[in-house]
Design an enzyme around this catalytic site. Structure first.
Site, PDB file in Angstrom:
ATOM      1  N   THR A  93     -19.253 -10.733 -60.646  1.00  0.00           N
ATOM      2  CA  THR A  93     -19.237 -11.242 -62.016  1.00  0.00           C
ATOM      3  C   THR A  93     -20.635 -11.741 -62.325  1.00  0.00           C
ATOM      4  O   THR A  93     -21.094 -12.723 -61.738  1.00  0.00           O
ATOM      5  CB  THR A  93     -18.212 -12.375 -62.181  1.00  0.00           C
ATOM      6  OG1 THR A  93     -16.902 -11.861 -61.941  1.00  0.00           O
ATOM      7  CG2 THR A  93     -18.264 -12.948 -63.593  1.00  0.00           C
ATOM      8  N   LYS A 168     -14.691  -9.510 -68.735  1.00  0.00           N
ATOM      9  CA  LYS A 168     -14.415 -10.540 -67.731  1.00  0.00           C
ATOM     10  C   LYS A 168     -14.756 -11.932 -68.254  1.00  0.00           C
ATOM     11  O   LYS A 168     -13.953 -12.875 -68.128  1.00  0.00           O
ATOM     12  CB  LYS A 168     -15.212 -10.246 -66.453  1.00  0.00           C
ATOM     13  CG  LYS A 168     -15.163 -11.349 -65.395  1.00  0.00           C
ATOM     14  CD  LYS A 168     -13.779 -11.544 -64.819  1.00  0.00           C
ATOM     15  CE  LYS A 168     -13.729 -12.729 -63.848  1.00  0.00           C
ATOM     16  NZ  LYS A 168     -14.378 -12.461 -62.560  1.00  0.00           N
ATOM     17  N   LYS A 243     -19.188 -21.134 -63.463  1.00  0.00           N
ATOM     18  CA  LYS A 243     -20.122 -20.015 -63.556  1.00  0.00           C
ATOM     19  C   LYS A 243     -19.739 -19.073 -64.690  1.00  0.00           C
ATOM     20  O   LYS A 243     -20.585 -18.676 -65.503  1.00  0.00           O
ATOM     21  CB  LYS A 243     -20.141 -19.254 -62.231  1.00  0.00           C
ATOM     22  CG  LYS A 243     -20.895 -17.930 -62.272  1.00  0.00           C
ATOM     23  CD  LYS A 243     -20.636 -17.114 -61.017  1.00  0.00           C
ATOM     24  CE  LYS A 243     -21.136 -15.687 -61.168  1.00  0.00           C
ATOM     25  NZ  LYS A 243     -20.818 -14.845 -59.993  1.00  0.00           N
TER      26      LYS A 243
END
Length: 294
Positions: A93, A168, A243
């Site tokens: 990611t 995502k 994050k």
């Protein structure tokens, strides 16, 4: 059977590599951490001496790394030794800009590429029930899909280069916001005398229903498989949620989109991490909300 180079063997990468072995593929794995290399060796993967060695001669290379800068650096090292018939997939990611940059680098070397970040946490990685959100050309996606399907239950093409990363971070912004909302509701319910089960029974079957309640309820009891029943061990660590929320805000700023709830969720998870809870499952945010209320 294909030869797969797998680079990045952390909490997600190691079980993903193990599932590829179970599917009958030859996996040549590498990580900078010796203990992680030893672990996958015991699970059937061959261990390479370097990322370049893992990629050399592979039909497919999969990377699972912490951040965009790591993916850029590793792809710059491995792409020159890969066959132009090979495929390279990034399951990390990372920021959308880095994803687009490594796609362009792969194309420069004549290689097909897919960005395929995952959802499902460590449990999904072990059980091969991950969801893959993919970006890239349709032909590259078609080539990648059988390998991703060996590690997950759903593989979705979201668009061109970087679209998987975009999907995502948008998805995880929703989850980060909704987990805080659910946690606030349960904290309020406790103060108002509601049992956890009563609130769950109502909210999980009415207009408050969402994944953060039905699959990942932040209080012990109603959903036996949720981390709340295991002392909030991840799962999906709060540091990783932070994050992803930060990546979403970075993307929102670049696209000139206002996302105030996403920004506030990032601030709440940052405070949670700074209080020493980065390795607590992100559903543990309910305990932070309780402390704020006392």
């Amino acid at each position: 059977m294909a030869t797969i180079g797998f680079i990045g063997l952390g909490n997600m990468g190691a079980p993903m590599a193990a599932n590829l072995v179970k599917a009958g593929h030859k996996v040549v794995a590498f990580d900078l951490v010796e203990a992680l290399r030893d672990q996958v060796s015991g699970e059937g993967s061959e261990v390479a001496e370097s990322a370049v060695a893992a990629a050399d001669g592979a039909d497919v290379v999969i990377t699972m790394l912490p951040a965009g800068k790591h993916v850029r650096a590793v792809w710059a090292d491995i792409l020159p030794v890969m066959s132009t018939q090979a495929l390279v997939i990034d399951c990390s990611t990372i920021d959308v800009e880095s994803a687009k940059a490594v796609h362009a680098l792969a194309a420069k070397h004549g290689l097909a590429s897919v960005d395929a970040p995952v959802s499902g946490g460590t449990g999904g990685a072990k059980a091969a029930t991950l969801t893959f959100m993919c970006g890239g050309e349709e032909r590259a996606f078609a080539d990648a899909k059988p390998f991703l399907a060996a590690m997950g239950k759903k593989v979705v093409l979201c668009g061109g280069a970087g679209a998987g990363q975009a999907a995502k971070i948008c998805n995880n912004m929703i989850v980060g916001i909704s987990m805080i909302a659910v946690s606030e509701a349960f904290a309020l319910g406790e103060k108002l005398g509601l049992s956890h089960q009563a609130l769950f029974d109502v909210a999980s079957t009415s207009s408050g229903q969402c994944w953060s309640i039905t699959s990942y309820c932040p209080v012990p009891g109603p959903v036996p498989t949720s981390p709340a029943n295991n002392a909030y061990k991840p799962g999906f660590a709060s540091s990783l949620m932070l994050k992803d929320l930060a990546l979403a805000q970075e993307a929102a700023d670049a696209a000139v989109v206002k996302a105030p709830l996403g920004k506030h969720a990032e601030e709440i998870y940052r405070a949670f991490e700074e209080a020493g809870h980065g390795q607590t499952d992100f559903s543990g945010i309910i305990n932070f909300i309780r402390r704020l209320s006392t």
